[in-house]
Write a protein that holds these residues in place. Structure first.
Motif, PDB file in Angstrom:
ATOM      1  N   UNK A   1       0.839  -1.199   0.000  1.00  0.00           N
ATOM      2  CA  UNK A   1       0.000   0.000   0.000  1.00  0.00           C
ATOM      3  C   UNK A   1       0.875   1.250   0.000  1.00  0.00           C
ATOM      4  N   UNK A   2       1.891   1.268   0.859  1.00  0.00           N
ATOM      5  CA  UNK A   2       2.765   2.436   0.961  1.00  0.00           C
ATOM      6  C   UNK A   2       3.545   2.643  -0.330  1.00  0.00           C
ATOM      7  N   UNK A   3       4.032   1.559  -0.908  1.00  0.00           N
ATOM      8  CA  UNK A   3       4.791   1.680  -2.159  1.00  0.00           C
ATOM      9  C   UNK A   3       3.904   2.187  -3.291  1.00  0.00           C
ATOM     10  N   UNK A   4       2.670   1.767  -3.323  1.00  0.00           N
ATOM     11  CA  UNK A   4       1.749   2.232  -4.360  1.00  0.00           C
ATOM     12  C   UNK A   4       1.472   3.731  -4.216  1.00  0.00           C
ATOM     13  N   UNK A   5       1.355   4.197  -2.988  1.00  0.00           N
ATOM     14  CA  UNK A   5       1.087   5.617  -2.758  1.00  0.00           C
ATOM     15  C   UNK A   5       2.317   6.489  -2.989  1.00  0.00           C
ATOM     16  N   UNK A   6       3.467   5.993  -2.584  1.00  0.00           N
ATOM     17  CA  UNK A   6       4.696   6.803  -2.658  1.00  0.00           C
ATOM     18  C   UNK A   6       5.413   6.662  -3.986  1.00  0.00           C
ATOM     19  N   UNK A   7       5.174   5.549  -4.679  1.00  0.00           N
ATOM     20  CA  UNK A   7       5.888   5.305  -5.931  1.00  0.00           C
ATOM     21  C   UNK A   7       7.332   4.933  -5.708  1.00  0.00           C
ATOM     22  N   UNK A   8       7.701   4.566  -4.502  1.00  0.00           N
ATOM     23  CA  UNK A   8       9.078   4.209  -4.177  1.00  0.00           C
ATOM     24  C   UNK A   8       9.157   2.777  -3.663  1.00  0.00           C
ATOM     25  N   UNK A   9      10.327   2.192  -3.861  1.00  0.00           N
ATOM     26  CA  UNK A   9      10.606   0.868  -3.311  1.00  0.00           C
ATOM     27  C   UNK A   9      11.108   1.048  -1.882  1.00  0.00           C
ATOM     28  N   UNK A  10      10.483   0.357  -0.942  1.00  0.00           N
ATOM     29  CA  UNK A  10      10.833   0.546   0.464  1.00  0.00           C
ATOM     30  C   UNK A  10      11.974  -0.348   0.937  1.00  0.00           C
ATOM     31  N   UNK A  11      12.516  -1.166   0.057  1.00  0.00           N
ATOM     32  CA  UNK A  11      13.573  -2.076   0.483  1.00  0.00           C
ATOM     33  C   UNK A  11      14.758  -1.342   1.104  1.00  0.00           C
ATOM     34  N   UNK A  12      15.118  -0.190   0.534  1.00  0.00           N
ATOM     35  CA  UNK A  12      16.262   0.568   1.054  1.00  0.00           C
ATOM     36  C   UNK A  12      15.996   1.078   2.448  1.00  0.00           C
ATOM     37  N   UNK A  13      14.717   1.359   2.785  1.00  0.00           N
ATOM     38  CA  UNK A  13      14.378   1.844   4.118  1.00  0.00           C
ATOM     39  C   UNK A  13      14.361   0.714   5.144  1.00  0.00           C
ATOM     40  N   UNK A  14      14.162  -0.508   4.668  1.00  0.00           N
ATOM     41  CA  UNK A  14      14.001  -1.634   5.576  1.00  0.00           C
ATOM     42  C   UNK A  14      15.304  -2.381   5.854  1.00  0.00           C
ATOM     43  N   UNK A  15      16.362  -1.992   5.176  1.00  0.00           N
ATOM     44  CA  UNK A  15      17.644  -2.663   5.377  1.00  0.00           C
ATOM     45  C   UNK A  15      18.288  -2.196   6.685  1.00  0.00           C
TER      46      UNK A  15
END
Length: 294
Positions: free
Chosen positions: A280-294
């Motif tokens: 949901x967050x990635x769809x709204x932001x248009x960003x990949x969250x993998x970098x934030x979760x590392x």
């Protein structure tokens, strides 16, 4: 005129609430729900008069760990006749005398009931069996809040009411497990009552500062020892992002630690719910969250 004669509605309402039992509080809330559904915005301004009933119902249905359900000192600590006051001491003495009279009546074969608490004393928050009424109290409170924010063009459900009701409202995610309704009942509470209520609430307030209050209460449930509570909290956080849209991304910095934590949850259902939140967050932001979760 009513306010001038009565000296304001606050004191009278507090006296009513302190003497209320569980069944009466549920009745008050259900009547308010019926009137709101019948008259909509015409009746909404009058819901302010049952705010204390909502606080009482939510607090009784989801009491904090340090507060006993039948006698909540924190609710009355600052009230007239509260703990430490002359009224409190008078009530203690009066309670002892009533117990003695009841004992004598019992020995005489009499069925007389205790006399009511003294005017200056502090009555229990709810005098009926909470175990049998907790679900009714909680569900009625959630329904009324949901109706209130749905028909409130003048925003009478304001900052003060959000801050007063938010924590005990979200607390139902935890206490709802203890109502004895089983898994189906808890699922119904979360999906058909809590989730719609809280998403309507965040849409209604439309204030990032109040969103933070609500979001913080939800993500704090990520620390619950109950996997179903953690799963429900994630589900509702995702629903809030979807309901508000891109504007809700302002809460991303404080939400990401919560997301990272639940992504490592040992429960597979909780982890799966966390994956849905990320999508949901990635769809709204248009960003990949993998970098934030590392």
């Amino acid at each position: 005129q009513g306010r001038r004669r009565g000296g304001g509605d606050g004191g009278a309402l507090k006296k009513l609430v302190t003497r209320a039992n569980a069944a009466r509080v549920v009745t008050v809330l259900r009547v308010a729900i019926a009137l709101e559904r019948r008259f909509f915005v015409i009746f909404t301004p009058y819901l302010g008069y049952v705010t204390d009933h909502l606080v009482l119902a939510l607090s009784a249905a989801a009491p904090p760990p340090t507060v006993q359900a039948l006698d909540m000192p924190s609710f009355y600590e600052n009230q007239e006749g509260g703990r430490g006051s002359a009224g409190w001491e008078a009530r203690k003495r009066g309670s002892t005398r009533r117990k003695r009279r009841k004992l004598r009546s019992s020995n005489d074969g009499s069925d007389d009931e205790d006399e009511a608490p003294r005017e200056g004393g502090r009555a229990p928050a709810i005098s009926n069996d909470i175990g049998g009424c907790a679900a009714a109290l909680g569900r009625a409170a959630v329904q009324l809040i949901s109706e209130w924010v749905s028909y409130d063009p003048d925003h009478t459900f304001d900052k003060s009411r959000v801050t007063k009701l938010c924590v005990p409202l979200v607390g139902l995610l935890e206490s709802g497990l203890k109502w004895g309704e089983g898994e189906a009942g808890y699922t119904d509470l979360v999906e058909n009552m809590m989730q719609p209520c809280i998403t309507r609430l965040v849409q209604h307030v439309n204030d990032p500062n109040l969103w933070k209050v609500i979001n913080h209460a939800l993500i704090s449930k990520g620390e619950s020892t109950q996997s179903r509570v953690r799963q429900a909290a994630i589900r509702i956080v995702a629903a809030c992002f979807e309901a508000v849209g891109e504007e809700y991304l302002v809460l991303l910095p404080e939400t990401m630690p919560f997301v990272a934590e639940v992504m490592e949850d040992t429960n597979e259902e909780v982890e799966a719910e966390a994956q849905k939140l990320i999508q949901v967050i990635e769809r709204l932001s248009g960003e990949d969250l993998d970098s934030y979760l590392r």
